[in-house]
Design a protein around this motif. Structure first.
Motif, PDB file in Angstrom:
ATOM      1  N   ASP A 142       0.832  -1.207   0.000  1.00  0.00           N
ATOM      2  CA  ASP A 142       0.000   0.000   0.000  1.00  0.00           C
ATOM      3  C   ASP A 142       0.868   1.259   0.000  1.00  0.00           C
ATOM      4  O   ASP A 142       1.463   1.612   1.012  1.00  0.00           O
ATOM      5  CB  ASP A 142      -0.918  -0.003   1.225  1.00  0.00           C
ATOM      6  CG  ASP A 142      -1.931   1.132   1.192  1.00  0.00           C
ATOM      7  OD1 ASP A 142      -1.928   1.911   0.217  1.00  0.00           O
ATOM      8  OD2 ASP A 142      -2.721   1.243   2.148  1.00  0.00           O
ATOM      9  N   LEU A 143       0.912   1.928  -1.138  1.00  0.00           N
ATOM     10  CA  LEU A 143       1.738   3.125  -1.269  1.00  0.00           C
ATOM     11  C   LEU A 143       1.041   4.401  -0.788  1.00  0.00           C
ATOM     12  O   LEU A 143       1.654   5.471  -0.773  1.00  0.00           O
ATOM     13  CB  LEU A 143       2.182   3.297  -2.724  1.00  0.00           C
ATOM     14  CG  LEU A 143       1.085   3.348  -3.809  1.00  0.00           C
ATOM     15  CD1 LEU A 143       0.376   4.677  -3.881  1.00  0.00           C
ATOM     16  CD2 LEU A 143       1.699   2.985  -5.156  1.00  0.00           C
ATOM     17  N   ARG A 144      -0.212   4.313  -0.391  1.00  0.00           N
ATOM     18  CA  ARG A 144      -0.948   5.517   0.000  1.00  0.00           C
ATOM     19  C   ARG A 144      -0.269   6.302   1.123  1.00  0.00           C
ATOM     20  O   ARG A 144      -0.223   7.542   1.069  1.00  0.00           O
ATOM     21  CB  ARG A 144      -2.388   5.151   0.392  1.00  0.00           C
ATOM     22  CG  ARG A 144      -3.223   4.592  -0.770  1.00  0.00           C
ATOM     23  CD  ARG A 144      -4.605   4.159  -0.304  1.00  0.00           C
ATOM     24  NE  ARG A 144      -5.397   3.523  -1.345  1.00  0.00           N
ATOM     25  CZ  ARG A 144      -5.371   2.216  -1.616  1.00  0.00           C
ATOM     26  NH1 ARG A 144      -4.579   1.409  -0.908  1.00  0.00           N
ATOM     27  NH2 ARG A 144      -6.120   1.706  -2.577  1.00  0.00           N
ATOM     28  N   PRO A 145       0.273   5.622   2.172  1.00  0.00           N
ATOM     29  CA  PRO A 145       0.965   6.384   3.222  1.00  0.00           C
ATOM     30  C   PRO A 145       2.171   7.162   2.702  1.00  0.00           C
ATOM     31  O   PRO A 145       2.493   8.238   3.225  1.00  0.00           O
ATOM     32  CB  PRO A 145       1.382   5.298   4.220  1.00  0.00           C
ATOM     33  CG  PRO A 145       0.370   4.215   4.034  1.00  0.00           C
ATOM     34  CD  PRO A 145       0.106   4.204   2.560  1.00  0.00           C
ATOM     35  N   VAL A 146       2.853   6.633   1.694  1.00  0.00           N
ATOM     36  CA  VAL A 146       3.993   7.344   1.116  1.00  0.00           C
ATOM     37  C   VAL A 146       3.517   8.604   0.401  1.00  0.00           C
ATOM     38  O   VAL A 146       4.094   9.689   0.566  1.00  0.00           O
ATOM     39  CB  VAL A 146       4.779   6.431   0.150  1.00  0.00           C
ATOM     40  CG1 VAL A 146       5.876   7.219  -0.563  1.00  0.00           C
ATOM     41  CG2 VAL A 146       5.385   5.251   0.900  1.00  0.00           C
ATOM     42  N   LEU A 147       2.463   8.476  -0.401  1.00  0.00           N
ATOM     43  CA  LEU A 147       1.901   9.654  -1.067  1.00  0.00           C
ATOM     44  C   LEU A 147       1.453  10.696  -0.053  1.00  0.00           C
ATOM     45  O   LEU A 147       1.688  11.900  -0.219  1.00  0.00           O
ATOM     46  CB  LEU A 147       0.715   9.241  -1.935  1.00  0.00           C
ATOM     47  CG  LEU A 147       1.018   8.360  -3.156  1.00  0.00           C
ATOM     48  CD1 LEU A 147      -0.283   7.872  -3.775  1.00  0.00           C
ATOM     49  CD2 LEU A 147       1.846   9.129  -4.183  1.00  0.00           C
ATOM     50  N   LEU A 161      -4.227  -0.098  -7.068  1.00  0.00           N
ATOM     51  CA  LEU A 161      -2.986  -0.830  -6.877  1.00  0.00           C
ATOM     52  C   LEU A 161      -3.169  -2.273  -7.331  1.00  0.00           C
ATOM     53  O   LEU A 161      -4.130  -2.939  -6.928  1.00  0.00           O
ATOM     54  CB  LEU A 161      -2.563  -0.782  -5.408  1.00  0.00           C
ATOM     55  CG  LEU A 161      -2.564   0.623  -4.771  1.00  0.00           C
ATOM     56  CD1 LEU A 161      -2.136   0.540  -3.312  1.00  0.00           C
ATOM     57  CD2 LEU A 161      -1.670   1.580  -5.558  1.00  0.00           C
ATOM     58  N   SER A 162      -2.252  -2.760  -8.115  1.00  0.00           N
ATOM     59  CA  SER A 162      -2.399  -4.075  -8.742  1.00  0.00           C
ATOM     60  C   SER A 162      -2.624  -5.202  -7.746  1.00  0.00           C
ATOM     61  O   SER A 162      -3.479  -6.066  -7.960  1.00  0.00           O
ATOM     62  CB  SER A 162      -1.160  -4.379  -9.601  1.00  0.00           C
ATOM     63  OG  SER A 162       0.020  -4.399  -8.801  1.00  0.00           O
ATOM     64  N   TYR A 163      -1.871  -5.196  -6.642  1.00  0.00           N
ATOM     65  CA  TYR A 163      -1.967  -6.326  -5.704  1.00  0.00           C
ATOM     66  C   TYR A 163      -3.326  -6.405  -5.024  1.00  0.00           C
ATOM     67  O   TYR A 163      -3.740  -7.484  -4.576  1.00  0.00           O
ATOM     68  CB  TYR A 163      -0.845  -6.253  -4.660  1.00  0.00           C
ATOM     69  CG  TYR A 163      -1.138  -5.374  -3.460  1.00  0.00           C
ATOM     70  CD1 TYR A 163      -1.557  -5.933  -2.250  1.00  0.00           C
ATOM     71  CD2 TYR A 163      -0.999  -3.991  -3.529  1.00  0.00           C
ATOM     72  CE1 TYR A 163      -1.829  -5.132  -1.155  1.00  0.00           C
ATOM     73  CE2 TYR A 163      -1.264  -3.191  -2.439  1.00  0.00           C
ATOM     74  CZ  TYR A 163      -1.676  -3.765  -1.250  1.00  0.00           C
ATOM     75  OH  TYR A 163      -1.948  -2.971  -0.151  1.00  0.00           O
ATOM     76  N   GLU A 164      -4.045  -5.288  -4.963  1.00  0.00           N
ATOM     77  CA  GLU A 164      -5.368  -5.293  -4.340  1.00  0.00           C
ATOM     78  C   GLU A 164      -6.428  -5.895  -5.255  1.00  0.00           C
ATOM     79  O   GLU A 164      -7.532  -6.201  -4.803  1.00  0.00           O
ATOM     80  CB  GLU A 164      -5.764  -3.869  -3.955  1.00  0.00           C
ATOM     81  CG  GLU A 164      -4.900  -3.291  -2.840  1.00  0.00           C
ATOM     82  CD  GLU A 164      -5.315  -1.889  -2.424  1.00  0.00           C
ATOM     83  OE1 GLU A 164      -4.995  -1.498  -1.288  1.00  0.00           O
ATOM     84  OE2 GLU A 164      -5.951  -1.185  -3.237  1.00  0.00           O
ATOM     85  N   HIS A 165      -6.091  -6.073  -6.531  1.00  0.00           N
ATOM     86  CA  HIS A 165      -7.069  -6.582  -7.492  1.00  0.00           C
ATOM     87  C   HIS A 165      -6.598  -7.862  -8.179  1.00  0.00           C
ATOM     88  O   HIS A 165      -7.338  -8.435  -8.989  1.00  0.00           O
ATOM     89  CB  HIS A 165      -7.364  -5.504  -8.537  1.00  0.00           C
ATOM     90  CG  HIS A 165      -7.867  -4.224  -7.933  1.00  0.00           C
ATOM     91  ND1 HIS A 165      -9.161  -4.080  -7.482  1.00  0.00           N
ATOM     92  CD2 HIS A 165      -7.228  -3.055  -7.663  1.00  0.00           C
ATOM     93  CE1 HIS A 165      -9.304  -2.857  -6.974  1.00  0.00           C
ATOM     94  NE2 HIS A 165      -8.155  -2.229  -7.067  1.00  0.00           N
ATOM     95  N   GLY A 166      -5.375  -8.296  -7.889  1.00  0.00           N
ATOM     96  CA  GLY A 166      -4.869  -9.530  -8.471  1.00  0.00           C
ATOM     97  C   GLY A 166      -4.626  -9.468  -9.956  1.00  0.00           C
ATOM     98  O   GLY A 166      -4.598 -10.497 -10.642  1.00  0.00           O
ATOM     99  N   VAL A 167      -4.425  -8.278 -10.472  1.00  0.00           N
ATOM    100  CA  VAL A 167      -4.167  -8.099 -11.904  1.00  0.00           C
ATOM    101  C   VAL A 167      -3.212  -6.922 -12.053  1.00  0.00           C
ATOM    102  O   VAL A 167      -3.251  -5.980 -11.265  1.00  0.00           O
ATOM    103  CB  VAL A 167      -5.484  -7.866 -12.677  1.00  0.00           C
ATOM    104  CG1 VAL A 167      -6.189  -6.616 -12.196  1.00  0.00           C
ATOM    105  CG2 VAL A 167      -5.250  -7.810 -14.173  1.00  0.00           C
ATOM    106  N   GLN A 168      -2.320  -6.984 -13.047  1.00  0.00           N
ATOM    107  CA  GLN A 168      -1.326  -5.932 -13.187  1.00  0.00           C
ATOM    108  C   GLN A 168      -1.259  -5.404 -14.617  1.00  0.00           C
ATOM    109  O   GLN A 168      -1.654  -6.089 -15.568  1.00  0.00           O
ATOM    110  CB  GLN A 168       0.054  -6.446 -12.740  1.00  0.00           C
ATOM    111  CG  GLN A 168       0.600  -7.617 -13.550  1.00  0.00           C
ATOM    112  CD  GLN A 168       1.793  -8.296 -12.907  1.00  0.00           C
ATOM    113  OE1 GLN A 168       1.749  -8.699 -11.750  1.00  0.00           O
ATOM    114  NE2 GLN A 168       2.878  -8.413 -13.671  1.00  0.00           N
ATOM    115  N   LYS A 169      -0.789  -4.181 -14.754  1.00  0.00           N
ATOM    116  CA  LYS A 169      -0.566  -3.606 -16.080  1.00  0.00           C
ATOM    117  C   LYS A 169       0.429  -4.489 -16.845  1.00  0.00           C
ATOM    118  O   LYS A 169       1.348  -5.016 -16.237  1.00  0.00           O
ATOM    119  CB  LYS A 169       0.008  -2.188 -15.941  1.00  0.00           C
ATOM    120  CG  LYS A 169      -0.893  -1.186 -15.248  1.00  0.00           C
ATOM    121  CD  LYS A 169      -0.208   0.182 -15.083  1.00  0.00           C
ATOM    122  CE  LYS A 169       0.896   0.157 -14.041  1.00  0.00           C
ATOM    123  NZ  LYS A 169       1.454   1.531 -13.785  1.00  0.00           N
ATOM    124  N   PRO A 170       0.234  -4.686 -18.159  1.00  0.00           N
ATOM    125  CA  PRO A 170      -0.661  -3.953 -19.063  1.00  0.00           C
ATOM    126  C   PRO A 170      -2.046  -4.583 -19.275  1.00  0.00           C
ATOM    127  O   PRO A 170      -2.690  -4.308 -20.283  1.00  0.00           O
ATOM    128  CB  PRO A 170       0.124  -3.982 -20.373  1.00  0.00           C
ATOM    129  CG  PRO A 170       0.817  -5.304 -20.341  1.00  0.00           C
ATOM    130  CD  PRO A 170       1.200  -5.516 -18.899  1.00  0.00           C
TER     131      PRO A 170
END
Length: 232
Positions: A142-147, A161-170
């Motif tokens: 979770d990068l939200r705290p960094v932002l 965020l990809s890991y929260e949905h089990g799918v990644q770009k592209p």
């Protein structure tokens, strides 16, 4: 031509840049009270860099066979992400076994990330112009705290965020989800990122794409400002 009404930003190498491998290693050594000679710090940091052990840093020069399958899906699951990067780090001998987990934990802290000089300004101006703004990242934590710590969250409308949905770009499904979070059709959304393959995949869905260079923050003072010209 459809007017751009929303902008999606990648995280690493786009809005912020991870610290150097040497800074990363020094922080872990300090956190564990581990002493290491200066020459060895420089040597091990370079080896960690070549191993691709620093998330957000360089890719592995050579991927160990036992990590190859997980590498391809590392951003779909938090456990895979940690296992891959600690596994890469373990290719480099360090004086304490706990250092590998400490290194991984360090990269998730706000102190390990540096915003690009124009990031806050560009986000603020897009917000002032009334555009919808989101972050879309391939990541395993979770990068939200960094932002938030760097004050970059205040103008964001969404964070996918990809890991929260089990799918990644592209994968188009992740871009479609990010567009829905903005409440906009893909044709009205601009994707901004440093990875031509992963971030550029947005064009398959109908988004516009603006590439930026993954450079140290001091070498890219105004790489995000072209966004303002594209959205008009």
């Amino acid at each position: 031509m459809t007017t751009i009404k929303g902008v999606l930003f990648d995280f690493s190498g786009t809005l912020l840049r991870i610290e150097s491998p040497e800074s990363w290693l020094r922080a872990a050594l300090t956190a564990t009270g581990t002493e290491m000679a200066e020459a060895e710090i420089a040597l091990r940091a370079a080896e960690l860099d070549r191993a691709g052990a620093l998330p957000g840093g360089t890719s592995p020069a050579q991927l160990p066979a036992e990590l190859a399958a997980r590498w391809e899906i590392r951003d779909r699951d938090a456990r895979h992400h940690r296992a891959v990067y600690t596994g890469l780090a373990r290719q480099v001998p360090l004086p304490r076994p706990e250092l590998y987990d400490v290194l991984y934990d360090r990269h998730m802290t706000a102190e390990a990330w540096h915003p690009y000089p124009d990031a806050a300004e560009v986000l603020a101006e897009l917000h002032r112009r009334g555009l919808r703004i989101g972050v879309l990242s391939n990541i395993g934590w979770d990068l939200r705290p960094v932002l938030r710590a760097h004050g970059l969250d205040r103008h964001l409308d969404s964070c996918v965020l990809s890991y929260e949905h089990g799918v990644q770009k592209p994968d188009p499904r992740l871009f479609a989800l990010a567009c829905r979070e903005l409440g906009l059709p893909p044709s009205a959304v601009l994707m901004v990122g440093d990875d031509r393959r992963a971030d550029g995949g947005a064009t398959a869905l109908g988004c516009a794409f603006l590439p930026v260079d993954h450079l140290p923050v001091d070498l890219r003072p105004d790489g995000l400002r072209p966004v303002l010209d594209v959205v008009g």
